[in-house]
Design an enzyme around this catalytic site. Sequence first.
Site, mmCIF file in Angstrom:
data_model
loop_
_atom_site.group_PDB
_atom_site.id
_atom_site.type_symbol
_atom_site.label_atom_id
_atom_site.label_comp_id
_atom_site.label_asym_id
_atom_site.label_seq_id
_atom_site.Cartn_x
_atom_site.Cartn_y
_atom_site.Cartn_z
ATOM 1 N N GLY A 1 0.777 -1.238 0.000
ATOM 2 C CA GLY A 1 0.000 0.000 0.000
ATOM 3 C C GLY A 1 0.805 1.282 0.000
ATOM 4 O O GLY A 1 0.276 2.346 0.337
ATOM 5 N N SER A 2 2.081 1.233 -0.418
ATOM 6 C CA SER A 2 2.861 2.479 -0.369
ATOM 7 C C SER A 2 2.354 3.506 -1.383
ATOM 8 O O SER A 2 2.398 4.713 -1.120
ATOM 9 C CB SER A 2 4.352 2.187 -0.591
ATOM 10 N N ASN A 3 1.852 3.053 -2.526
ATOM 11 C CA ASN A 3 1.289 4.018 -3.481
ATOM 12 C C ASN A 3 -0.022 4.611 -2.976
ATOM 13 O O ASN A 3 -0.276 5.799 -3.156
ATOM 14 C CB ASN A 3 1.096 3.363 -4.856
ATOM 15 N N LYS B 1 -7.921 -13.141 -12.118
ATOM 16 C CA LYS B 1 -9.053 -12.223 -12.318
ATOM 17 C C LYS B 1 -10.061 -12.436 -11.193
ATOM 18 O O LYS B 1 -9.915 -13.363 -10.384
ATOM 19 C CB LYS B 1 -9.691 -12.472 -13.686
ATOM 20 N N MET C 1 -3.425 -6.913 -8.165
ATOM 21 C CA MET C 1 -2.783 -7.920 -9.012
ATOM 22 C C MET C 1 -3.778 -8.819 -9.764
ATOM 23 O O MET C 1 -3.497 -9.985 -10.019
ATOM 24 C CB MET C 1 -1.793 -8.753 -8.173
ATOM 25 N N ARG C 2 -4.928 -8.261 -10.114
ATOM 26 C CA ARG C 2 -5.885 -9.001 -10.942
ATOM 27 C C ARG C 2 -6.292 -8.159 -12.134
ATOM 28 O O ARG C 2 -6.423 -6.934 -12.007
ATOM 29 C CB ARG C 2 -7.125 -9.374 -10.125
ATOM 30 N N ASN D 1 -4.063 3.148 -13.452
ATOM 31 C CA ASN D 1 -3.171 2.154 -12.855
ATOM 32 C C ASN D 1 -1.758 2.715 -12.829
ATOM 33 O O ASN D 1 -1.397 3.541 -13.677
ATOM 34 C CB ASN D 1 -3.194 0.880 -13.703
ATOM 35 N N HIS E 1 2.184 1.317 -13.071
ATOM 36 C CA HIS E 1 2.928 0.116 -13.432
ATOM 37 C C HIS E 1 4.428 0.412 -13.309
ATOM 38 O O HIS E 1 4.898 1.463 -13.755
ATOM 39 C CB HIS E 1 2.582 -0.304 -14.862
HETATM 40 C C1 GAR Z 1 3.969 -1.055 -7.263
HETATM 41 O O1 GAR Z 1 5.338 -1.020 -7.563
HETATM 42 C C2 GAR Z 1 3.131 -1.101 -8.518
HETATM 43 O O2 GAR Z 1 3.696 -0.375 -9.564
HETATM 44 C C3 GAR Z 1 3.112 -2.578 -8.808
HETATM 45 O O3 GAR Z 1 2.925 -3.169 -7.546
HETATM 46 C C4 GAR Z 1 3.579 -2.371 -6.570
HETATM 47 C C5 GAR Z 1 2.630 -2.147 -5.417
HETATM 48 O O4 GAR Z 1 3.280 -1.550 -4.336
HETATM 49 N N1 GAR Z 1 2.045 -2.901 -9.704
HETATM 50 C C6 GAR Z 1 2.152 -3.828 -10.656
HETATM 51 O O5 GAR Z 1 3.150 -4.514 -10.820
HETATM 52 C C7 GAR Z 1 0.905 -3.968 -11.536
HETATM 53 N N2 GAR Z 1 1.214 -4.643 -12.743
HETATM 54 P P1 GAR Z 1 2.474 -0.857 -3.152
HETATM 55 O O6 GAR Z 1 1.481 -1.891 -2.617
HETATM 56 O O7 GAR Z 1 3.518 -0.518 -2.150
HETATM 57 O O8 GAR Z 1 1.783 0.360 -3.710
#
Ligand code: GAR
Length: 206
Positions: free
Chosen positions: A15-17, A68, A95-96, A112, A114
Site C-alpha cells: 500500500g505504499s502508493n 481475475k 494484481m488481478r 493504474n 505500473h
Molecule cells: C507497485 O510497484 C506497482 O507499480 C506494482 O505493484 C507495486 C505495489 O506496491 N504494480 C504492478 O506490478 C501492476 N502490474 P504498493 O502496494 O507498495 O503500492
Amino acid sequence: MASDFRIAVLGSGKGSNFVSVADACAAGKSPAQVGLVLSDVATAGILDRARERNIPARFIAPGQFRTKLDPQAEEAFIEALRGARVDLVALAGFMRVLKGDFLRAFEGRIVNIHPSLLPSFPGLEAWKQALNHGVKLTGCTVHFVDAGVDSGPIIAQQSVPVLDNDTPETLHQRIQTAEHELYPKCVAAIARGQIAVNGRRVIWGN
Ligand code: GAR
C-alpha cells in the site's frame, strides 16, 4: 479542505502508493479525497494503512480464479464502488486483471500505476524483467486501464536509471520512490479536470 472528487484505491500489497496518494490529498496537494480502499487479499498492508488513516477499507474475496475476479466478486467490487460514489478508481498494486463489466461500469475512470516504462515490460515483476533484459533506463507509468494488460493510454511516465550493482530489490525501491511522486501528481491533475484523452494520446491542459 475536503474535496468532492472521490477516489477509491484498489490494491493487493503493502500500500505504499495508496499512502502517497492519500497523504497528498490529506495535505491539500490534491483536490480530492480517498473515500474507499478495497483489497482482494485479507492480510494486505494497504487495508491497515487505510484504517490507520480512518479511510473505510474492505477485503472482498476474489473467488476461484488466480488472475481475475470471479463474477460474484466482480459484482461485489462494483457495488462497493458505486455505494461509495467514487469518481476515480486508482489501482495501486492490484494484481488481478479487470474485465468487461467492471471496465464498463467505470469507463474512462480507472487508472493504474505500473513499475516500468510501458509498453516495455507489462505484466508481473516488471523491475525483474527490466534487470534481466539489461536495459539501462526503466521507470514507472501511470495509465488509463483498458481491456488489455497494462495497455491503456499513458498519462505520465518517470524514468529511473538501472545501476550496475542493482538487485531486483534495489531497483524496485528506486522505481517506487518515483511512483510515489508520479501517482499523486496524476491523480491531482485528473481531479482538477486537466487531463483529456484523444485516442491513445493523453493531453495535459492547464
Ligand atoms: C507497485 O510497484 C506497482 O507499480 C506494482 O505493484 C507495486 C505495489 O506496491 N504494480 C504492478 O506490478 C501492476 N502490474 P504498493 O502496494 O507498495 O503500492
